[in-house]
Scaffold this motif. Structure first.
Motif, mmCIF file in Angstrom:
data_model
loop_
_atom_site.group_PDB
_atom_site.id
_atom_site.type_symbol
_atom_site.label_atom_id
_atom_site.label_comp_id
_atom_site.label_asym_id
_atom_site.label_seq_id
_atom_site.Cartn_x
_atom_site.Cartn_y
_atom_site.Cartn_z
ATOM 1 N N MET A 1 114.817 45.312 -19.958
ATOM 2 C CA MET A 1 113.761 44.669 -19.178
ATOM 3 C C MET A 1 113.124 45.677 -18.225
ATOM 4 O O MET A 1 113.812 46.362 -17.475
ATOM 5 N N LYS A 2 111.808 45.759 -18.263
ATOM 6 C CA LYS A 2 111.108 46.649 -17.351
ATOM 7 C C LYS A 2 111.208 46.113 -15.928
ATOM 8 O O LYS A 2 111.297 44.911 -15.695
ATOM 9 N N GLN A 3 111.202 47.027 -14.965
ATOM 10 C CA GLN A 3 111.236 46.675 -13.550
ATOM 11 C C GLN A 3 109.989 47.221 -12.864
ATOM 12 O O GLN A 3 109.500 48.300 -13.211
ATOM 13 N N ARG A 4 109.477 46.482 -11.901
ATOM 14 C CA ARG A 4 108.370 46.953 -11.075
ATOM 15 C C ARG A 4 108.709 46.667 -9.621
ATOM 16 O O ARG A 4 109.416 45.702 -9.331
ATOM 17 N N THR A 5 108.210 47.499 -8.738
ATOM 18 C CA THR A 5 108.562 47.383 -7.323
ATOM 19 C C THR A 5 107.490 46.620 -6.561
ATOM 20 O O THR A 5 106.295 46.913 -6.686
ATOM 21 N N LEU A 6 107.931 45.608 -5.796
ATOM 22 C CA LEU A 6 107.030 44.946 -4.853
ATOM 23 C C LEU A 6 106.872 45.907 -3.677
ATOM 24 O O LEU A 6 107.773 46.072 -2.858
ATOM 25 N N GLU A 7 105.724 46.555 -3.619
ATOM 26 C CA GLU A 7 105.538 47.724 -2.754
ATOM 27 C C GLU A 7 105.769 47.414 -1.281
ATOM 28 O O GLU A 7 106.403 48.191 -0.565
ATOM 29 N N ARG A 8 105.273 46.298 -0.795
ATOM 30 C CA ARG A 8 105.391 46.002 0.633
ATOM 31 C C ARG A 8 106.780 45.489 1.016
ATOM 32 O O ARG A 8 107.072 45.342 2.202
ATOM 33 N N ILE A 9 107.606 45.219 0.018
ATOM 34 C CA ILE A 9 108.994 44.821 0.280
ATOM 35 C C ILE A 9 109.941 45.959 -0.057
ATOM 36 O O ILE A 9 111.004 46.107 0.542
ATOM 37 N N GLY A 10 109.561 46.769 -1.029
ATOM 38 C CA GLY A 10 110.408 47.870 -1.446
ATOM 39 C C GLY A 10 111.550 47.446 -2.347
ATOM 40 O O GLY A 10 112.562 48.135 -2.438
ATOM 41 N N ARG A 11 111.366 46.317 -3.051
ATOM 42 C CA ARG A 11 112.419 45.829 -3.935
ATOM 43 C C ARG A 11 111.905 45.737 -5.365
ATOM 44 O O ARG A 11 110.796 45.275 -5.605
ATOM 45 N N PRO A 12 112.733 46.161 -6.324
ATOM 46 C CA PRO A 12 112.341 46.041 -7.726
ATOM 47 C C PRO A 12 112.518 44.608 -8.224
ATOM 48 O O PRO A 12 113.416 43.889 -7.771
ATOM 49 N N VAL A 13 111.656 44.203 -9.137
ATOM 50 C CA VAL A 13 111.774 42.891 -9.772
ATOM 51 C C VAL A 13 111.551 43.063 -11.267
ATOM 52 O O VAL A 13 110.856 43.986 -11.708
ATOM 53 N N SER A 14 112.130 42.203 -12.048
ATOM 54 C CA SER A 14 111.926 42.244 -13.491
ATOM 55 C C SER A 14 110.490 41.855 -13.804
ATOM 56 O O SER A 14 109.920 40.964 -13.181
ATOM 57 N N VAL A 15 109.889 42.532 -14.771
ATOM 58 C CA VAL A 15 108.491 42.275 -15.089
ATOM 59 C C VAL A 15 108.300 40.861 -15.637
ATOM 60 O O VAL A 15 107.223 40.270 -15.513
ATOM 61 N N VAL A 16 109.342 40.302 -16.219
ATOM 62 C CA VAL A 16 109.361 38.883 -16.558
ATOM 63 C C VAL A 16 110.433 38.225 -15.708
ATOM 64 O O VAL A 16 111.607 38.608 -15.767
ATOM 65 N N GLY A 17 110.009 37.302 -14.872
ATOM 66 C CA GLY A 17 110.938 36.538 -14.060
ATOM 67 C C GLY A 17 111.126 35.160 -14.659
ATOM 68 O O GLY A 17 110.888 34.936 -15.850
ATOM 69 N N LEU A 18 111.544 34.229 -13.814
ATOM 70 C CA LEU A 18 111.718 32.850 -14.274
ATOM 71 C C LEU A 18 111.171 31.901 -13.227
ATOM 72 O O LEU A 18 111.566 31.940 -12.060
ATOM 73 N N GLY A 19 110.234 31.059 -13.630
ATOM 74 C CA GLY A 19 109.771 29.979 -12.781
ATOM 75 C C GLY A 19 110.667 28.778 -12.975
ATOM 76 O O GLY A 19 111.022 28.437 -14.112
ATOM 77 N N THR A 20 111.055 28.124 -11.882
ATOM 78 C CA THR A 20 112.062 27.061 -11.994
ATOM 79 C C THR A 20 111.527 25.672 -11.663
ATOM 80 O O THR A 20 112.288 24.782 -11.314
ATOM 81 N N TRP A 21 110.226 25.481 -11.789
ATOM 82 C CA TRP A 21 109.660 24.135 -11.635
ATOM 83 C C TRP A 21 110.308 23.187 -12.654
ATOM 84 O O TRP A 21 110.692 22.059 -12.335
ATOM 85 N N GLN A 22 110.455 23.660 -13.890
ATOM 86 C CA GLN A 22 111.040 22.831 -14.943
ATOM 87 C C GLN A 22 112.441 22.358 -14.597
ATOM 88 O O GLN A 22 112.878 21.293 -15.049
ATOM 89 N N LEU A 23 113.165 23.151 -13.815
ATOM 90 C CA LEU A 23 114.556 22.810 -13.495
ATOM 91 C C LEU A 23 114.644 21.812 -12.350
ATOM 92 O O LEU A 23 115.727 21.328 -12.040
ATOM 93 N N GLY A 24 113.511 21.508 -11.746
ATOM 94 C CA GLY A 24 113.499 20.545 -10.659
ATOM 95 C C GLY A 24 112.935 19.206 -11.073
ATOM 96 O O GLY A 24 113.584 18.171 -10.969
ATOM 97 N N ALA A 25 111.707 19.223 -11.615
ATOM 98 C CA ALA A 25 111.038 17.965 -11.957
ATOM 99 C C ALA A 25 109.735 18.250 -12.676
ATOM 100 O O ALA A 25 109.348 19.401 -12.859
ATOM 101 N N ASP A 26 109.080 17.167 -13.102
ATOM 102 C CA ASP A 26 107.698 17.162 -13.598
ATOM 103 C C ASP A 26 107.507 17.746 -14.992
ATOM 104 O O ASP A 26 106.385 17.964 -15.429
ATOM 105 N N TRP A 27 108.601 18.010 -15.704
ATOM 106 C CA TRP A 27 108.499 18.512 -17.075
ATOM 107 C C TRP A 27 109.424 17.726 -18.007
ATOM 108 O O TRP A 27 109.824 18.221 -19.047
ATOM 109 N N GLY A 28 109.768 16.511 -17.642
ATOM 110 C CA GLY A 28 110.780 15.793 -18.385
ATOM 111 C C GLY A 28 112.160 16.145 -17.839
ATOM 112 O O GLY A 28 112.327 17.074 -17.055
ATOM 113 N N GLU A 29 113.164 15.405 -18.267
ATOM 114 C CA GLU A 29 114.503 15.563 -17.690
ATOM 115 C C GLU A 29 115.191 16.833 -18.182
ATOM 116 O O GLU A 29 115.200 17.146 -19.373
ATOM 117 N N VAL A 30 115.765 17.580 -17.236
ATOM 118 C CA VAL A 30 116.614 18.728 -17.531
ATOM 119 C C VAL A 30 117.897 18.516 -16.728
ATOM 120 O O VAL A 30 117.854 18.422 -15.502
#
Length: 330
Positions: A1-30
């Motif tokens: 997985m490629k990493q990119r740095t959030l410049e103003r924080i100085g922390r690397p993040v994966s170029v593909v992350g995970l949005g977790t709206w689905q794990l909370g609600a509004d996309w059917g039951e999980v």
């Protein structure tokens, strides 16, 4: 997985992350077990950036994510949450007292004393443009409640306003093959200023997977059912604001373009990779409702390159099918 740095924080993040709206609600039951399995699969695939919000399932997403992160305390995950939609979205409600109340609730849900990144959750433009907003956020950084802050926005104009602020670490915005306006000004401005770009709704609420047809139905509690007219929240969050019938036909063309380009990846992976290859994008945050989706999405983060013919084809598809519906609106 490629990493990119959030410049103003100085922390690397994966170029593909995970949005977790689905794990909370509004996309059917999980179920919680399924949600934790999605998180585990994403981590195993190299994901290190997780996006949530205090209103996803009324805190359910934050609580599940907090439990997961606690069980992987040495993994170096970065968690971004959002605040501001627990009250009516009017400027008067964006007060220091409410900010502190919302942040305290998220700290409890996530099980941490200091939040990695807090984003205002698509507030009114008046809030984004107000100096007092950033004065309060700066105080929250100074007292250790949050490590950094950003703004999640609906429009390019809001993004540009936030990018102009000296301590805004990130801007989250809808960006995908059906919502290309951020390419015009937002991404170049963010890259020049050192502001991270978090690209959400990368699959246009699943349209770009190429799996939907005109007769596809969604659960009653899925926003793709109840928010097609924008009656619950900004319609741009559902299918990126594209008329469903138009979107289905355009997605069919997108899938054909992927096949013709011999990419050897799925349409969904091609859609994510297209965003990740845009200069200025820090991380893309597709959601996932099961392990297979999480694994497939993360695999898009290792796509080395996309052929010029594919990129040109995406631009042509947008211009012919989509631009007139969405470009001027957001």
């Amino acid at each position: 997985m490629k990493q990119r740095t959030l410049e103003r924080i100085g922390r690397p993040v994966s170029v593909v992350g995970l949005g977790t709206w689905q794990l909370g609600a509004d996309w059917g039951e999980v179920t919680e077990a399924d949600a934790l399995a999605v998180l585990e699969a994403s981590a195993e695939a190299g994901v290190t950036f997780y996006d949530t919000a205090d209103v996803y399932g009324d805190g359910r997403s934050e609580r599940i994510l907090g439990r997961f992160v606690a069980e992987h305390s040495d993994a170096g995950f970065m968690v971004a949450t959002k605040m501001g939609r627990r009250a009516e979205q009017v400027p008067a409600n964006y007060s220091e007292a409410n900010f502190r109340s919302w942040i305290d609730r998220s700290r409890t849900n996530l099980g941490t004393d200091r939040l990695d990144l807090v984003q205002l959750h698509c507030p009114p433009s008046e809030v984004i443009d107000d100096d007092r907003t950033y004065d309060v956020l700066d105080r929250l950084v100074e007292d250790g409640s949050i490590a950094a802050y950003g703004v999640s926005v609906e429009t390019a104009a809001q993004a540009l306003s936030a990018i102009g602020r000296p301590h805004v670490a990130s801007v989250q915005i809808i960006l995908n093959a059906f919502r290309a306006k951020p390419l015009d000004e937002v991404l170049p401005a963010a890259e020049a200023a050192g502001v991270g770009i978090i690209a959400r709704v990368p699959l246009a609420s699943g349209l770009l997977s190429g799996k939907y047809h005109l007769n596809t139905t969604f659960a009653a509690d899925d926003h793709r059912t109840y928010n097609r007219d924008g009656s619950a929240f900004d319609v741009g969050e559902t299918f990126s604001g594209v008329d469903y019938a138009t979107g289905v036909e355009a997605a069919r063309e997108f899938s054909e373009l992927v096949a013709e380009s011999d990419l050897d990846i799925t349409p969904a992976q091609a859609a994510i990779a297209w965003i990740a290859h845009q200069p200025g994008v820090s991380t893309v945050i597709p959601g996932a409702r099961n392990v297979a989706q999480a694994q497939a999405n993360a695999a898009a983060g290792v796509v080395a390159e996309l052929p010029a013919s594919f990129l040109e084809g995406v631009a042509d598809l947008y211009d012919r099918r989509i631009r007139a519906q969405v470009h001027a609106r957001w």
